[in-house]
Design an enzyme around this catalytic site. Sequence first.
Site, short mmCIF file in Angstrom:
data_model
loop_
_atom_site.label_atom_id
_atom_site.label_comp_id
_atom_site.label_asym_id
_atom_site.label_seq_id
_atom_site.Cartn_x
_atom_site.Cartn_y
_atom_site.Cartn_z
CB SER A 1 13.42 44.64 40.28
OG SER A 1 14.56 44.79 41.04
CG LEU A 2 14.71 39.54 43.14
CD1 LEU A 2 16.05 38.89 43.46
CD2 LEU A 2 13.58 38.62 43.58
CD GLU B 1 18.17 30.44 43.17
OE1 GLU B 1 18.39 31.47 42.51
OE2 GLU B 1 17.26 29.65 42.92
CE LYS C 1 20.11 41.21 44.48
NZ LYS C 1 20.62 41.66 43.25
CG ASP D 1 26.85 42.83 41.73
OD1 ASP D 1 25.85 43.30 41.14
OD2 ASP D 1 27.66 43.53 42.36
CE1 TYR E 1 17.77 35.31 37.84
CE2 TYR E 1 20.15 35.21 38.11
CZ TYR E 1 19.01 35.91 37.78
OH TYR E 1 19.09 37.22 37.42
CE LYS F 1 21.75 44.98 46.77
NZ LYS F 1 21.43 46.11 45.89
CB CYS G 1 58.71 64.89 37.43
SG CYS G 1 58.57 63.27 36.65
CB CYS H 1 62.32 63.80 34.29
SG CYS H 1 60.92 64.93 34.31
CB CYS I 1 55.79 65.43 34.87
SG CYS I 1 57.36 65.65 34.03
CB CYS J 1 59.21 62.96 31.67
SG CYS J 1 58.85 61.98 33.12
#
Length: 706
Positions: free
Chosen positions: A98-99, A128, A130, A132, A240, A327, A421, A424, A439, A445
Amino acid sequence: MSMSAMLNKEEATVRIRQLREIISENNRRYYVENAPVISDYEFDMLMNELSALEKAYPELVTPDSPTRTVGSDLDTSPRGQEARQEFEQFPHKYPMLSLGNTYDISEVEAFAERAARTLGKTFTFCCELKFDGTAICLTYRKGVLAQALTRGDGTIGDDVTANVRHISNIPQTLKGNGYPEEFEIRGEIYMPYKAFDRLNEERLRDEDQPFANPRNAASGSLKLINPKEVQHRGLECTLYHLLGENLPFLTHDEALKAAAGWGLPVSDKRKICRDIAEIEEYISYWDTERKALPFATDGIVIKVNELPYQKELGYTAKFPRWAVAYKFKAEQALTRLKSIDYQVGRTGAVTPVANLDPVLLSGTTVKRASLHNSEQMHLLDVRIGDYVYVEKGGEIIPKITGVDMDRRKPDAVVPVFPDKCPDCGTKLVRDEGEARYFCPNTSGCPTQIKGKLVHFISRKAMNVIAGDATIEQLFNLGYVRRPSDFYSLTKEQLLNLEGWKERSAQRFLDSLEASRKTPFEHVLFALGIRYVGETTARTLARHFKDIRALASADRQTLLEAEDIGEVIADSIIDWFSREENREEIDRLEKAGLKFSVGDENGQKSSSLAGNIIVISGNFSVSRDEIKELITAHGGKNSSSVSGKTTYLLAGEKPGPEKVKKAGALGIPVISEDEFRKLIVSGEESGQENMDNGEGNDSAPVQLTLF
Ligand code: IVH
């Protein structure tokens, strides 16, 4: 973190245990379920708190702490958000880490200073976007895509090659001939906003849970069972990180340039920066400009550009020391709430929807946002005329997350949730434990009826080619009031509709004709029983095999089916208890729809019924084909050997761990030949079953119970 500094060792031990549990649970929801319940920022704050406590009390650190391991996307739970493939797993040649990440620019400065101190010479950074999405590792051999693995737990990943082959911008073969014999390239699979919005619209219409954000949608889509369905999802890829033995590049930037030359999708938004000032300029430029990008980004990655220096800086157990992620906080927009509409869905649920002054948010203009239900409106204390915060994410997208009380005007109006509703006029009801009002006029309806008709013909239900406007026309003219009416429509009636011609009418009728062959699980989904979404319908169809068995099942019997809880069970019982629904099933059956699992589902026999089979190794046909054979003959495929396993079906080079475990548990290990014999002999006995009247494989079902 000041709070952790105040804890004594005993308190810290308790809090660490608690944090690890919360973090693991949220990791699972994020990476496996693709349905997070907290924001990235909240998650990162929990991680920071844990890191700070572990720093203060190093003796409490354990190697399996979430601060030392990467979140795993490998599914160890029995259920997911939607039907997913069980993938074969392979070890990563190089661990997929991970980073380190931060929301604080001074920590980026600290990273740059640390790198400069360690290296003691001039170097550059490659900055660069990131992306998602969800991480992917592609292997190319002799210029051909050989394998695609997810990050998994960083050491072992899921083999999603078949699905990745359906992602349009990933080349199967490379251009030119300057590429290494074998290399890996890593990147991100993501879902552009347009595809995400389309997917969620479809899911909402089908009453499937929408994805919280494009990242979850990408990750969920990558693990779908059907590669063709993956193609439909509109995923894209950006790469990347190039890895391999003896690669001839001096810098990361050079490597990416070469990869782009081989036809691989590499972003051109990266920039070489010489110092922290240039890094900050890049960050602030993209903090604004990213909003106009057609895909989601959640930050900037800053990497030491020179590859020998990357090597010199090395890795911790979890992160490279040569890169860091800055981030961005989740995007929010502030806008004025003009009015609230109360919308009735096809199941009768009434949802308050806010009408807003248009505002730009994550690449699209937002004019409407969900307020969820009356309880949520009350909690937010929202008033018409207020300035409200809008966010993309969460259950319904976008949503209102807060009110700017400082800007509240004295004339702001307290909204009143209707008691009738809006369509109706029937008095709304709220069941115990339900946050939503409904409803109850399900069969009278108009909005509910039209919603049910639209759902019935939708792609994942009966897949009839027609839009909402057609339903509106057919309903208004009184031609279609319930799903079975579709099947008695005539061409003459269709030609009476404004804008319809011979060709469109014929196309519609052909599509209806084709829909008669729709497998039972989709027909069941099409019926629109509350809480019976696509996945639940599949489970029920496979468990009960025909509508008679399902309709007559009592609560206890329903609860015995996999993943069926009390709410779903009660809803099914309620639906089948209504005479109008039972009559409608009769009519649909007369129209020729499938109400049992049969040949149309590829069900060839029940020779493997009750068997749970684990497969391992290579076979004369693909592993997917073997899995299909298992289910087509009534068996169940499972990915891991356990006490419940009936057979381990071992091909060439089976996994030694699986063979060992099967041996230890006394589970028979069978070859492909033996497996095929089981099916053949079963096909014969399957026939006997049908003769006994017990089998339901292809015999037409008579709905005698009604
Ligand atoms: S480099 C050794 N570059 O962010 C790690 N990662 O939060 C090398 N990501 O696991 C990763 N955009 O999945 C890198 N331009 C980018 C990225 C990127 C997105 C993802 C990646 C990583 C995650 C960490």
